[in-house]
Design a protein around this motif. Structure first.
Motif, short mmCIF file in Angstrom:
data_model
loop_
_atom_site.label_atom_id
_atom_site.label_comp_id
_atom_site.label_asym_id
_atom_site.label_seq_id
_atom_site.Cartn_x
_atom_site.Cartn_y
_atom_site.Cartn_z
N GLN A 223 0.72 -1.00 -0.03
CA GLN A 223 0.04 -0.05 -0.31
C GLN A 223 0.76 1.14 -0.02
N LEU A 224 1.88 1.10 0.78
CA LEU A 224 2.76 2.43 0.83
C LEU A 224 3.68 2.56 -0.32
N GLU A 225 3.93 1.58 -1.27
CA GLU A 225 4.68 1.94 -2.61
C GLU A 225 3.77 2.16 -3.61
N ALA A 226 2.37 1.55 -3.34
CA ALA A 226 1.41 2.08 -4.39
C ALA A 226 1.21 3.81 -4.35
N HIS A 227 1.19 4.26 -2.92
CA HIS A 227 1.01 5.69 -2.72
C HIS A 227 2.39 6.43 -3.01
N PHE A 228 3.59 6.05 -2.51
CA PHE A 228 4.56 6.87 -2.54
C PHE A 228 5.93 6.14 -3.20
N GLY A 229 5.69 5.31 -4.04
CA GLY A 229 6.72 4.65 -4.75
C GLY A 229 7.95 4.01 -3.77
N ARG A 230 9.07 4.15 -4.24
CA ARG A 230 10.40 3.64 -3.41
C ARG A 230 10.09 4.28 -2.24
N TYR A 231 9.86 5.59 -2.07
CA TYR A 231 9.94 6.18 -0.60
C TYR A 231 9.07 5.57 0.10
N GLY A 232 7.96 4.89 -0.20
CA GLY A 232 7.23 3.82 0.55
C GLY A 232 7.93 2.90 1.24
N ILE A 233 8.92 2.27 0.85
CA ILE A 233 9.85 1.27 1.58
C ILE A 233 10.58 1.98 2.78
N ARG A 234 11.30 3.14 2.46
CA ARG A 234 11.42 3.85 3.74
C ARG A 234 10.66 4.25 4.63
N LEU A 235 9.42 4.69 4.18
CA LEU A 235 8.35 5.10 5.12
C LEU A 235 7.88 3.67 6.07
N HIS A 236 8.01 2.56 5.36
CA HIS A 236 7.59 1.23 6.13
C HIS A 236 8.50 1.16 7.15
N GLN A 237 9.75 1.35 6.98
CA GLN A 237 10.90 0.91 7.84
C GLN A 237 10.74 1.98 9.17
N LEU A 238 10.63 3.17 8.78
CA LEU A 238 10.72 4.18 9.78
C LEU A 238 9.54 4.22 10.75
N ALA A 239 8.22 3.79 10.17
CA ALA A 239 7.10 3.64 11.04
C ALA A 239 7.46 2.48 11.92
N ARG A 240 8.31 1.65 11.73
CA ARG A 240 8.74 0.68 12.76
C ARG A 240 10.08 0.90 13.46
N GLY A 241 10.50 2.14 13.37
CA GLY A 241 11.49 2.62 13.98
C GLY A 241 13.15 1.98 13.48
N ILE A 242 12.98 1.43 12.10
CA ILE A 242 13.97 0.87 11.68
C ILE A 242 15.06 1.79 10.78
N ASP A 243 16.30 1.95 11.11
CA ASP A 243 17.34 2.89 10.17
C ASP A 243 18.41 2.29 10.27
N HIS A 244 18.79 1.56 9.36
CA HIS A 244 20.15 0.89 9.29
C HIS A 244 21.38 1.69 8.93
N ASN A 245 20.97 3.18 8.26
CA ASN A 245 21.90 3.66 7.93
C ASN A 245 23.07 3.99 9.13
N PRO A 246 24.41 3.73 8.74
CA PRO A 246 25.33 3.98 9.58
C PRO A 246 25.96 5.58 9.63
N VAL A 247 26.55 6.07 10.71
CA VAL A 247 27.14 7.26 10.62
C VAL A 247 28.23 7.23 9.80
N VAL A 248 28.35 8.23 8.80
CA VAL A 248 29.39 8.31 7.83
C VAL A 248 30.25 9.47 8.11
N PRO A 249 31.50 9.22 8.51
CA PRO A 249 32.36 10.39 8.87
C PRO A 249 33.11 10.92 7.31
N ASN A 250 33.18 12.14 7.43
CA ASN A 250 33.74 12.81 6.14
C ASN A 250 33.16 12.46 5.05
N ARG A 251 31.86 12.55 4.86
CA ARG A 251 30.98 12.20 3.77
C ARG A 251 31.03 13.41 2.76
N ALA A 252 31.33 12.55 1.46
CA ALA A 252 31.69 13.68 0.30
C ALA A 252 30.32 14.46 0.09
#
Length: 375
Positions: A226-255
């Protein structure tokens, strides 16, 4: 038995390895630096902005915010809301100096630092350099050191991932510290409005409300399809965030993903009169980032019409621009591809570099033209 909590990533051998993330956000940073350096400004409503019909607010002290003044607001609006405000032109040299001093305090505790801007950063303190037993104590110590050594105030959020830490840092502003433990994430998130999700602005929030999504609980109750139907690929991210899931690491010296400079005219002008400012902006971009500029494959020209439609023209040449003159020439050539009549007026112009390529990979030439109507 390995942890099944999605907030806790698993190591190679399956053992739980919870992250400890701190998000530090300086309170009213530019305005606070001004009040620190000029005692006469303390306790008074301070607005950091150039005066003028086209100027916008860079920062507002909490005394000014009580009148409704906010960052990115037109300066004229801020003056109307708070007639007694003291307007200070921004001094980015001093703000950068203060930001470097804050970074020095961070580095006492961890090398895993990901700045988002001059006034905020993520820190991974899963293993900290000072041997403090908890991430909460690290955050408390950093805030104390910033106050004692720099006479500035920071708020902090502590959580098992970046998404939650950023929400937490805003929870008790100003001068606050808030901690979200892994087992508390779901109960904390569910009642929040979707506007609390970093990156969900007014337009996206309105789209969500149009389909019946007002809270994070509403997001949680929709399945991924349902989230993908409404928001495309961003729906995947919203599905994770609604569950408190965020695997993105802290990236020092990001370009940097892009480097740009833009300016708004005092009066709306025709395209033919933009050359001088395009030259100045190209010089500013090149001078401020010449080391990185040579890795940038794409030159971007941005224009905004008097009707607030945003137009971009971009070019990816066979090799990156190797001088300020070449950057300027490309930016001016992009202006020739703006197909508007002679009576169209413009209020803003910008020049930028993007598509950074750190490895020696042959680029693909490309022309990109976009027109974005205002929301």
């Amino acid at each position: 038995m390995p942890s099944q909590n999605p907030l806790i990533p698993l190591s190679v051998n399956g053992a739980p390895t919870p992250r400890k993330i701190v998000h530090i956000d300086m309170d009213a940073f530019y305005a606070s630096v001004e009040q620190r350096d000029n005692p006469d400004l303390r306790g008074r409503p301070v607005v950091v902005a150039w005066r003028g019909n086209r100027s916008v607010v860079c920062a507002a002290s909490y005394e000014a915010r009580r009148f409704g003044v906010r960052s990115a607001m037109p300066a004229l609006t801020a003056e109307r809301l708070c007639p007694g405000a003291v307007f200070i032109p921004p001094d980015f040299v001093r703000y950068k100096e203060a930001s470097r001093a804050i970074r020095g305090i961070f580095e006492r505790h961890t090398d895993l630092i990901e700045p988002l801007s001059l006034d905020e950063a993520y820190l991974d303190v899963t293993e900290n350099k000072t041997g403090l037993p908890t991430a909460t104590l690290v955050a408390k110590t950093i805030r104390q050191q910033i106050r004692a050594e720099l006479n500035l105030v920071a708020s902090a959020g502590v959580a098992p991932n970046k998404f939650l830490a950023k929400i937490a840092s805003d929870w008790k502003k100003p001068d606050g510290l808030f901690v979200i433990q892994p087992h508390e994430a779901q109960s904390f998130l569910q009642p929040l409005t979707v506007g609390r999700i970093p990156g969900v602005g007014q337009v996206t929030e309105s789209r969500m409300k149009a389909v019946g999504i007002a809270t994070i609980s509403d997001l949680f109750n929709l399945d991924l399809a349902q989230l993908e139907a409404h928001f495309g690929r961003y729906g995947i991210r919203l599905h994770q965030l609604a569950r408190g899931i965020d695997h993105n690491p802290v990236v020092p010296n990001r370009a940097s993903k892009s480097i740009s400079a833009e300016d708004t005219f005092e009066r709306d002008i025709p395209l033919a009169e933009t050359e001088l400012l395009i030259r100045r902006l190209a010089e500013k971009v090149w001078r401020g980032s010449s080391e990185n500029a040579r890795c940038a494959r794409t030159v971007v020209l941005k224009l905004k019409t008097r009707e607030f439609a945003t137009i971009t023209r971009s070019l990816t040449p066979l090799s990156p621009p190797c001088s300020c003159n070449e950057l300027t020439a490309i930016a001016l050539s992009l202006r020739e591809r703006v197909e508007f009549g002679p009576h169209q007026l413009f209020r803003l112009v910008g020049v930028g570099l993007s598509n950074f390529q750190l490895e020696d990979i042959p680029p693909t030439p490309a022309h990109l033209d976009n027109i974005h109507q205002p929301n």
